[in-house]
Design an enzyme around this catalytic site. Structure first.
Site, PDB file in Angstrom:
ATOM      1  N   TYR A   1      12.832 -15.146 -34.725  1.00  0.00           N
ATOM      2  CA  TYR A   1      13.563 -16.288 -34.179  1.00  0.00           C
ATOM      3  C   TYR A   1      14.287 -15.899 -32.883  1.00  0.00           C
ATOM      4  CZ  TYR A   1      16.900 -20.234 -34.317  1.00  0.00           C
ATOM      5  OH  TYR A   1      17.666 -21.343 -34.039  1.00  0.00           O
TER       6      TYR A   1
ATOM      7  N   LYS B   1      13.704 -17.402 -29.163  1.00  0.00           N
ATOM      8  CA  LYS B   1      14.796 -18.138 -28.525  1.00  0.00           C
ATOM      9  C   LYS B   1      15.192 -17.530 -27.183  1.00  0.00           C
ATOM     10  CE  LYS B   1      15.521 -21.557 -31.323  1.00  0.00           C
ATOM     11  NZ  LYS B   1      15.107 -22.928 -30.876  1.00  0.00           N
TER      12      LYS B   1
END
Length: 295
Positions: free
Chosen positions: A154, A158
């Site tokens: 993640y 991001k």
């Protein structure tokens, strides 16, 4: 209604943060295409907007499906004649420590967050270039900006979105396209079990959505990273320290270690206008050193 006459696409808007984004933009006057994987969820949000007097449509599509995204964008353009705002919000979590993480889960998270955002941006890009106006907001995260245990996949995706945003802002500038990032903290289904309940209770997703407004209005900034949660708003920056010219040689690494504090000193740091700023500063420092001017 500062967004009256504007049109917006919000991905992953069938619930949670995306739903609040869609409702907020509609309250500010925008026509909103509500996207989600499930048509029922997207239609429920679109119905809320229409019941409040706004204009909205629902489209079910995965952001990783190029054909489906292209069709979604075409539908919005056919209905409203323009696409002014893209809020790239859709995402998933597959949290595990890196030691235990399956690389398939790493690829899946990167595919949804990074490639999904790129696919959506690509689908609206020519429309925005043609109309000489566009506002793109990509959803980054503190997990990408600063790291977070159990979120290597993640966090990588991001932070990659920050790089995408920086370049889209540079390339879109002459076409009136502005790109920014939003790093939200909100209590959604994705956050369950991560924080104590008393902390989750103050993280109402509706408190994040106002951060969108300055990023999508006519006089919006570009290349901003806005952090928002619990009604608190802040800015994050990618900076470059002034550094020191140390030259080469077999002992350059050792001299760097000895100069580590000076190289790391935040005094004089800048927010580069573009990536080549690093190289420009390095070359200038080297040329000064060669001519005998203190670096």
């Amino acid at each position: 209604m500062p967004l009256k006459g504007r049109t917006a696409i919000v991905t992953g808007a069938g619930g949670g943060l995306g739903r609040q984004h869609a409702l907020y933009l509609a309250r500010k006057g925008a026509k909103v295409l509500v996207n989600d994987l499930g048509l029922e969820a997207a239609e429920a949000v679109a119905a809320e907007i229409r019941a409040a007097g706004g204009e909205a449509m629902a489209v079910a599509a995965s952001v990783t499906d190029e054909a489906a995204v292209a069709a979604m964008v075409q539908r919005a353009h056919d209905a409203w004649g323009r696409i002014d705002i893209l809020i790239s919000n859709a995402g998933i979590l597959r949290d595990k420590s890196f030691a235990k993480m399956d690389l398939d889960d790493f690829r899946l998270v990167v595919d949804v967050h990074l490639m999904g955002a790129a696919i959506c941006c690509k689908a609206v890009w020519e429309v925005m270039r043609g109309q000489k106006f566009g506002r793109i907001v990509l959803t980054t995260s503190s997990s990408g900006l600063y790291g977070n245990f159990g979120q290597a996949n993640y966090g990588a995706a991001k932070m990659a979105l920050v790089g995408l945003m920086q370049t889209l802002a540079i390339e879109g500038a002459k076409y009136g396209i502005k790109a920014n990032c939003l790093a939200p903290t909100a209590y959604t289904r994705m956050m369950e079990g991560i924080l104590p309940q008393e902390q989750l209770d103050v993280l109402d997703p509706a408190l994040v959505s106002p951060a969108l407004l300055p990023l999508v209005v006519d006089d919006a900034p570009t290349r901003a990273i806005v952090c928002a949660g619990a009604g608190h708003f802040a800015r994050a920056y990618v900076t470059l320290t002034e550094g020191r010219h140390l030259g080469g040689g077999d002992d350059a690494g050792e001299r760097l270690m000895a100069s580590w504090d000076a190289v790391s000193d935040p005094g004089g740091q800048v927010v580069p206008d573009y990536g080549f700023t690093q190289a420009e500063r390095e070359v200038a420092s080297a040329l000064r050193a060669r001519s005998g001017v203190p670096a």
